[in-house]
Design a protein around this motif. Structure first.
Motif, mmCIF file in Angstrom:
data_model
loop_
_atom_site.group_PDB
_atom_site.id
_atom_site.type_symbol
_atom_site.label_atom_id
_atom_site.label_comp_id
_atom_site.label_asym_id
_atom_site.label_seq_id
_atom_site.Cartn_x
_atom_site.Cartn_y
_atom_site.Cartn_z
ATOM 1 N N ILE A 1 -17.577 18.068 -6.484
ATOM 2 C CA ILE A 1 -16.108 18.001 -6.557
ATOM 3 C C ILE A 1 -15.524 16.907 -5.670
ATOM 4 C CG2 ILE A 1 -15.837 20.414 -7.262
ATOM 5 C CD1 ILE A 1 -15.049 21.036 -4.338
ATOM 6 N N ARG A 2 -16.299 16.408 -4.699
ATOM 7 C CA ARG A 2 -15.824 15.323 -3.836
ATOM 8 C C ARG A 2 -16.264 13.952 -4.344
ATOM 9 N NH1 ARG A 2 -14.951 17.666 1.740
ATOM 10 N NH2 ARG A 2 -15.149 15.565 2.551
ATOM 11 N N SER A 3 -17.078 13.942 -5.413
ATOM 12 C CA SER A 3 -17.715 12.699 -5.870
ATOM 13 C C SER A 3 -16.708 11.649 -6.320
ATOM 14 C CB SER A 3 -18.679 12.982 -7.016
ATOM 15 O OG SER A 3 -19.555 14.023 -6.677
ATOM 16 N N CYS A 4 -15.578 12.092 -6.887
ATOM 17 C CA CYS A 4 -14.573 11.132 -7.361
ATOM 18 C C CYS A 4 -14.148 10.187 -6.242
ATOM 19 C CB CYS A 4 -13.360 11.870 -7.936
ATOM 20 S SG CYS A 4 -12.559 13.001 -6.773
ATOM 21 N N TYR A 5 -14.052 10.718 -5.037
ATOM 22 C CA TYR A 5 -13.653 9.912 -3.876
ATOM 23 C C TYR A 5 -14.864 9.193 -3.277
ATOM 24 C CZ TYR A 5 -11.377 8.720 0.568
ATOM 25 O OH TYR A 5 -10.854 8.050 1.649
ATOM 26 N N ASP A 6 -15.936 9.980 -2.995
ATOM 27 C CA ASP A 6 -17.119 9.407 -2.339
ATOM 28 C C ASP A 6 -17.719 8.263 -3.167
ATOM 29 O OD1 ASP A 6 -16.548 11.676 -0.931
ATOM 30 O OD2 ASP A 6 -18.520 12.584 -1.092
ATOM 31 N N GLU A 7 -17.975 8.553 -4.444
ATOM 32 C CA GLU A 7 -18.627 7.558 -5.284
ATOM 33 C C GLU A 7 -17.672 6.442 -5.689
ATOM 34 O OE1 GLU A 7 -21.605 7.478 -5.121
ATOM 35 O OE2 GLU A 7 -22.714 9.102 -6.052
ATOM 36 N N GLY A 8 -16.386 6.759 -5.815
ATOM 37 C CA GLY A 8 -15.395 5.721 -6.087
ATOM 38 C C GLY A 8 -15.366 4.675 -4.983
ATOM 39 N N LYS A 9 -15.392 5.158 -3.740
ATOM 40 C CA LYS A 9 -15.379 4.239 -2.594
ATOM 41 C C LYS A 9 -16.698 3.471 -2.469
ATOM 42 C CE LYS A 9 -11.319 4.957 -0.463
ATOM 43 N NZ LYS A 9 -10.372 3.882 -0.124
ATOM 44 N N ARG A 10 -17.806 4.132 -2.808
ATOM 45 C CA ARG A 10 -19.106 3.442 -2.773
ATOM 46 C C ARG A 10 -19.143 2.333 -3.819
ATOM 47 N NH1 ARG A 10 -23.534 6.588 -0.331
ATOM 48 N NH2 ARG A 10 -24.961 6.067 -2.016
ATOM 49 N N CYS A 11 -18.611 2.611 -5.003
ATOM 50 C CA CYS A 11 -18.571 1.594 -6.060
ATOM 51 C C CYS A 11 -17.662 0.434 -5.659
ATOM 52 C CB CYS A 11 -18.102 2.210 -7.368
ATOM 53 S SG CYS A 11 -18.159 1.060 -8.758
ATOM 54 N N ALA A 12 -16.543 0.747 -4.996
ATOM 55 C CA ALA A 12 -15.642 -0.313 -4.525
ATOM 56 C C ALA A 12 -16.369 -1.243 -3.549
ATOM 57 C CB ALA A 12 -14.409 0.292 -3.868
ATOM 58 N N GLU A 13 -17.170 -0.670 -2.652
ATOM 59 C CA GLU A 13 -17.948 -1.508 -1.729
ATOM 60 C C GLU A 13 -18.920 -2.403 -2.512
ATOM 61 O OE1 GLU A 13 -19.883 0.172 1.630
ATOM 62 O OE2 GLU A 13 -18.134 1.321 2.306
ATOM 63 N N THR A 14 -19.572 -1.835 -3.540
ATOM 64 C CA THR A 14 -20.479 -2.618 -4.392
ATOM 65 C C THR A 14 -19.749 -3.827 -4.972
ATOM 66 O OG1 THR A 14 -21.714 -0.640 -5.003
ATOM 67 C CG2 THR A 14 -21.956 -2.550 -6.442
ATOM 68 N N LEU A 15 -18.560 -3.580 -5.524
ATOM 69 C CA LEU A 15 -17.776 -4.652 -6.142
ATOM 70 C C LEU A 15 -17.407 -5.718 -5.116
ATOM 71 C CD1 LEU A 15 -15.548 -2.384 -8.371
ATOM 72 C CD2 LEU A 15 -16.981 -4.244 -9.239
ATOM 73 N N PHE A 16 -17.005 -5.299 -3.927
ATOM 74 C CA PHE A 16 -16.628 -6.258 -2.885
ATOM 75 C C PHE A 16 -17.796 -7.176 -2.546
ATOM 76 C CE2 PHE A 16 -12.613 -4.383 -2.497
ATOM 77 C CZ PHE A 16 -11.846 -5.103 -1.586
ATOM 78 N N PHE A 17 -18.978 -6.597 -2.386
ATOM 79 C CA PHE A 17 -20.109 -7.439 -2.004
ATOM 80 C C PHE A 17 -20.626 -8.273 -3.170
ATOM 81 C CE2 PHE A 17 -19.886 -4.998 1.813
ATOM 82 C CZ PHE A 17 -20.289 -5.921 2.777
ATOM 83 N N ASP A 18 -20.438 -7.812 -4.407
ATOM 84 C CA ASP A 18 -20.802 -8.645 -5.555
ATOM 85 C C ASP A 18 -19.844 -9.826 -5.699
ATOM 86 O OD1 ASP A 18 -23.099 -7.319 -6.243
ATOM 87 O OD2 ASP A 18 -22.101 -5.928 -7.622
ATOM 88 N N TYR A 19 -18.558 -9.604 -5.442
ATOM 89 C CA TYR A 19 -17.597 -10.721 -5.459
ATOM 90 C C TYR A 19 -17.905 -11.709 -4.332
ATOM 91 C CZ TYR A 19 -14.199 -9.621 -9.123
ATOM 92 O OH TYR A 19 -13.583 -9.428 -10.327
ATOM 93 N N TRP A 20 -18.350 -11.197 -3.202
ATOM 94 C CA TRP A 20 -18.719 -12.052 -2.062
ATOM 95 C C TRP A 20 -19.936 -12.914 -2.424
ATOM 96 C CZ3 TRP A 20 -23.098 -10.899 1.391
ATOM 97 C CH2 TRP A 20 -23.163 -11.746 2.507
ATOM 98 N N ARG A 21 -20.956 -12.291 -3.030
ATOM 99 C CA ARG A 21 -22.170 -13.032 -3.397
ATOM 100 C C ARG A 21 -21.919 -13.966 -4.575
ATOM 101 N NH1 ARG A 21 -24.969 -8.070 -1.591
ATOM 102 N NH2 ARG A 21 -24.128 -7.018 -3.445
ATOM 103 N N GLN A 22 -21.210 -13.460 -5.592
ATOM 104 C CA GLN A 22 -21.074 -14.205 -6.847
ATOM 105 C C GLN A 22 -19.976 -15.257 -6.792
ATOM 106 O OE1 GLN A 22 -21.117 -11.586 -10.217
ATOM 107 N NE2 GLN A 22 -20.355 -13.120 -11.631
ATOM 108 N N HIS A 23 -18.882 -14.937 -6.101
ATOM 109 C CA HIS A 23 -17.713 -15.825 -6.118
ATOM 110 C C HIS A 23 -17.359 -16.396 -4.745
ATOM 111 C CE1 HIS A 23 -17.100 -14.642 -10.246
ATOM 112 N NE2 HIS A 23 -16.976 -13.380 -9.913
#
Length: 311
Positions: free
Chosen positions: A139-161
């Motif tokens: 029931i907490r996954s929407c927040y926990d995993e949402g924030k984890r995915c956001a970190e993934t996106l940030f570091f992919d934008y850092w590496r890729q762009h």
């Protein structure tokens, strides 16, 4: 500078608006007011350096700014579990939209991540190298995993762009402008104590949290944003002083001179047993550590809630 703050009318966002206005910046505050409150930023509405836009970050935003602080997302279990699909969309689509904006503008962007990325941790205290122990379907996954995915996106934008990113993992923060009904432990205990109602403790009260006063947290957030571009994070920010729920409840009762008694209820699903930041990185890279003691911070927060309840 022109600075965009998403979630700018929320608890943390409004304090960040205050601090950056004081530094002389022009602030564009964006909020959809799901958990943000106009009363948090009402004192800024007549300030010529402050602009408010009602907008949901799950939709693209086209503005011109120099820096972006991405704070938009409900952060208390009551609020983020109310509409879990929207919570995940806010973290993931919101990150994609803000990163796209930062890429177009070549702007530096900071992500307000969370200690919840560590889940119910197996190591204590938590360091940034720890990958966490998160239930992906709870029931907490929407927040926990949402924030984890956001970190993934940030570091992919850092590496890729080659985007200039900053990722901070915020541990329990409290202070004036917390929502009185957000279900967080500090606001819960204070409101219950001021009303002389039983103080609700989940489990046996031995689970621990580390509480950082909002002024300390905002100072650290700005320091991270203004640090050298090589310091991307993720970086823990919080107060490493650890307290059990019973210790916190007893201190709140003492400071409010309350007649409240403790009332125990079952522990919610996936509730972490321990939460304490290792802030060695923040100390060494940013020369940051919290200054406000729990008692001092609670006293300031109690005054805020007392005034709110007296209205």
């Amino acid at each position: 500078m022109n600075i965009l703050i998403t979630g700018g009318a929320g608890f943390l966002g409004s304090h960040l608006c205050d601090a950056l206005i004081e530094k002389g910046h022009d602030i564009l505050c964006v909020d959809n007011f799901f958990t943000g409150n106009k009363s948090n930023i009402s004192h800024l509405l007549t300030n010529p350096n402050f602009t408010l836009i009602r907008h949901d970050v799950t939709f693209p935003l086209y503005v011109e700014v120099d820096q972006i602080y991405n704070l938009a997302c409900p952060a208390s279990p009551i609020h983020y579990q109310f509409d879990p699909v929207q919570t995940t969309k806010t973290s993931v689509h919101g990150a994609i939209n803000m990163l796209g904006l930062a890429k177009r503008l070549k702007a530096r962007i900071l992500q307000a991540s969370t200690s919840e990325v560590y889940g119910d941790p197996e190591i204590h205290p938590q360091t940034e190298e720890y990958w966490g122990r998160v239930n992906p379907i709870g029931i907490r996954s929407c927040y926990d995993e949402g924030k984890r995915c956001a970190e993934t996106l940030f570091f992919d934008y850092w590496r890729q762009h080659k985007l200039e990113i900053k990722v901070m993992r915020i541990f329990n923060t409290y202070g004036p402008r917390m929502h009185p009904n957000d279900g967080r432990v500090v606001s819960n205990f204070i409101v219950q104590a001021l009303n002389n109602k039983p103080i609700t403790i989940y489990g046996d009260g031995s689970q621990t949290r580390s509480f950082c006063y909002v002024d300390d947290l905002i100072t650290g957030m700005i320091k991270l944003m203004e640090s050298h571009k090589s310091i991307t994070g993720p970086i823990n920010m919080g107060n490493p002083s650890e307290f059990t729920m019973i210790e916190l409840a007893e201190l709140v009762i003492k400071l409010t001179s309350s007649r409240s008694k403790l009332k125990f209820k079952p522990l919610p699903e996936d509730d972490p047993k321990q939460r304490q930041p290792n802030i060695s990185l923040a100390k060494s890279k940013l020369n940051w550590s919290p200054k406000v003691s729990l008692e001092e911070g609670l006293n300031k927060t109690i005054i805020y809630f007392k005034n709110l309840l007296d209205k």
